[in-house]
Motif scaffolding. Structure first.
Motif, short mmCIF file in Angstrom:
data_model
loop_
_atom_site.label_atom_id
_atom_site.label_comp_id
_atom_site.label_asym_id
_atom_site.label_seq_id
_atom_site.Cartn_x
_atom_site.Cartn_y
_atom_site.Cartn_z
N ALA A 17 -48.22 -7.96 -35.31
CA ALA A 17 -47.81 -9.29 -34.84
C ALA A 17 -48.87 -10.37 -35.06
N SER A 18 -50.13 -9.99 -35.26
CA SER A 18 -51.16 -11.00 -35.48
C SER A 18 -51.13 -11.56 -36.89
N LEU A 19 -50.38 -10.94 -37.77
CA LEU A 19 -50.27 -11.39 -39.15
C LEU A 19 -49.07 -12.33 -39.29
N PRO A 20 -49.20 -13.37 -40.10
CA PRO A 20 -48.09 -14.32 -40.23
C PRO A 20 -47.10 -13.94 -41.33
N VAL A 21 -45.88 -14.38 -41.19
CA VAL A 21 -44.97 -14.31 -42.34
C VAL A 21 -45.43 -15.41 -43.29
N VAL A 22 -45.33 -15.16 -44.58
CA VAL A 22 -45.85 -16.13 -45.55
C VAL A 22 -44.75 -16.98 -46.17
N THR A 23 -43.51 -16.62 -45.93
CA THR A 23 -42.36 -17.44 -46.29
C THR A 23 -41.41 -17.42 -45.11
N PRO A 24 -40.54 -18.40 -44.96
CA PRO A 24 -39.60 -18.39 -43.83
C PRO A 24 -38.76 -17.11 -43.81
N VAL A 25 -38.56 -16.57 -42.62
CA VAL A 25 -37.80 -15.34 -42.46
C VAL A 25 -36.66 -15.57 -41.47
N GLU A 26 -35.47 -15.17 -41.87
CA GLU A 26 -34.31 -15.30 -41.00
C GLU A 26 -34.25 -14.10 -40.04
N ARG A 27 -34.02 -14.39 -38.77
CA ARG A 27 -33.89 -13.33 -37.77
C ARG A 27 -32.58 -13.47 -37.01
N VAL A 28 -32.10 -12.35 -36.52
CA VAL A 28 -30.89 -12.36 -35.70
C VAL A 28 -31.10 -11.47 -34.49
N LYS A 76 -27.63 -14.57 -31.52
CA LYS A 76 -28.60 -15.63 -31.80
C LYS A 76 -29.12 -15.48 -33.23
N LYS A 77 -29.29 -16.62 -33.90
CA LYS A 77 -29.89 -16.65 -35.22
C LYS A 77 -30.99 -17.70 -35.22
N TRP A 78 -32.08 -17.41 -35.87
CA TRP A 78 -33.15 -18.41 -35.98
C TRP A 78 -34.04 -18.08 -37.18
N THR A 79 -34.85 -19.05 -37.57
CA THR A 79 -35.76 -18.90 -38.71
C THR A 79 -37.19 -18.92 -38.22
N VAL A 80 -37.94 -17.89 -38.60
CA VAL A 80 -39.38 -17.87 -38.32
C VAL A 80 -40.07 -18.61 -39.45
N PRO A 81 -40.77 -19.70 -39.17
CA PRO A 81 -41.39 -20.48 -40.25
C PRO A 81 -42.61 -19.79 -40.83
N ALA A 82 -42.92 -20.08 -42.06
CA ALA A 82 -44.13 -19.54 -42.70
C ALA A 82 -45.35 -19.92 -41.85
N GLY A 83 -46.23 -18.97 -41.65
CA GLY A 83 -47.44 -19.20 -40.86
C GLY A 83 -47.34 -18.72 -39.44
N ALA A 84 -46.14 -18.39 -38.98
CA ALA A 84 -45.95 -17.92 -37.61
C ALA A 84 -45.85 -16.40 -37.58
N SER A 85 -46.13 -15.82 -36.43
CA SER A 85 -45.92 -14.39 -36.25
C SER A 85 -44.42 -14.10 -36.31
N TYR A 86 -44.08 -12.96 -36.86
CA TYR A 86 -42.68 -12.56 -36.89
C TYR A 86 -42.12 -12.49 -35.47
N TYR A 87 -43.01 -12.21 -34.52
CA TYR A 87 -42.59 -12.06 -33.11
C TYR A 87 -42.92 -13.29 -32.27
N SER A 88 -43.17 -14.39 -32.93
CA SER A 88 -43.49 -15.61 -32.18
C SER A 88 -42.34 -15.98 -31.26
N GLY A 89 -42.69 -16.52 -30.10
CA GLY A 89 -41.66 -16.91 -29.15
C GLY A 89 -41.38 -15.86 -28.10
N ASP A 90 -42.01 -14.66 -28.24
CA ASP A 90 -41.77 -13.62 -27.24
C ASP A 90 -42.71 -13.73 -26.05
#
Length: 243
Positions: A127-138, A148-162
């Motif tokens: 989780a400390s590593l960022p996604v490097v391109t936007p990633v779609e999550r559901v 729920k659907k949302w996009t994790v922006p590049a530079g954020a943790s895949y688990y950001s918001g938890d």
């Protein structure tokens, strides 16, 4: 354990567990800490400790790669971890390599995956590593319906918001480290095959026909010259021919 992965392992450790191979999730109270340093415990003992505290904490991450109980237990079940091995640096590094393989390491090293795809896969593991391109999550409910659907922006943790995780490094640095481990294998990507030579064009039919006509005309001219010479040799015809 592959030496070429050492820089990437070190990079992950630096952001996941800067205190090293004995680090555990920082929110664990003193009374619930492991009975002794993790590197002095067997894998099965680490699992027993994680299981014991699991209900009281949002994380029971252990070691330099902050491996969760469910992850470690699955690795034991699939023969990827020896329950009787010490959970020391060597074992933890080997487990990290297995986790990377589970996230597409071989596909990346063989050239089938891009660095971006592999980075995003690693970000799903750590989780400390960022996604490097936007990633779609559901998010799905128990019945499998998307709620729920949302996009994790590049530079954020895949688990950001938890409320528990965030990226601790930049996308540029992450990509640079990941690309470096493949640069040590300059011949991993098959060399593109050269295009086969184009066949020579077949002679045009008009060229062949022209040659035949020219040969026939030359033969006719020779025949007429012979006939004319024979006729002009006659006494009467020779007068006409100018003899």
């Amino acid at each position: 354990m592959s030496a070429e992965l050492a820089p990437l392992r070190a990079y992950i450790r630096r952001h996941e567990a800067p205190k090293g191979y004995n680090q555990v999730y920082g929110g664990i109270k003193a009374k619930d800490l492991p009975p002794r340093p993790l590197t002095q415990m067997k894998v099965r003992e680490v699992l027993a400790w994680q299981d014991r505290i699991d209900a009281r904490y949002p994380s029971e991450a252990a070691g330099a790669y902050q491996i969760m109980e469910d992850t470690l237990r699955a690795m034991v079940s699939h023969g990827k971890a020896d329950p009787d091995a010490l959970f020391d640096a060597r074992t933890q590094d080997a487990l990290a390599d297995e986790l990377m393989r589970g996230r597409g390491l071989d596909s990346y090293l063989s050239g089938k995956w891009s660095a971006e795809r592999f980075c995003n896969a690693l970000a799903m593991e750590w989780a400390s590593l960022p996604v490097v391109t936007p990633v779609e999550r559901v998010k799905r409910n128990a019945a499998g319906k998307v709620v729920k659907k949302w996009t994790v922006p590049a530079g954020a943790s895949y688990y950001s918001g938890d409320g528990l995780n965030k990226a601790l490094t930049s996308t540029d640095e992450f990509l640079r480290v990941v690309r470096a481990i493949r640069e040590t294998r300059p011949n991993i990507v098959p060399t593109p095959q050269a295009a086969p030579p184009r066949p020579k064009s077949a002679p045009r039919a008009t060229t062949t026909a022209g040659a035949v006509l020219a040969a026939a005309a030359a033969a006719l001219a020779l025949w007429w010259a012979g006939v004319k010479a024979s006729l002009c040799a006659l006494p009467i015809i020779s007068i006409i021919c100018g003899g």
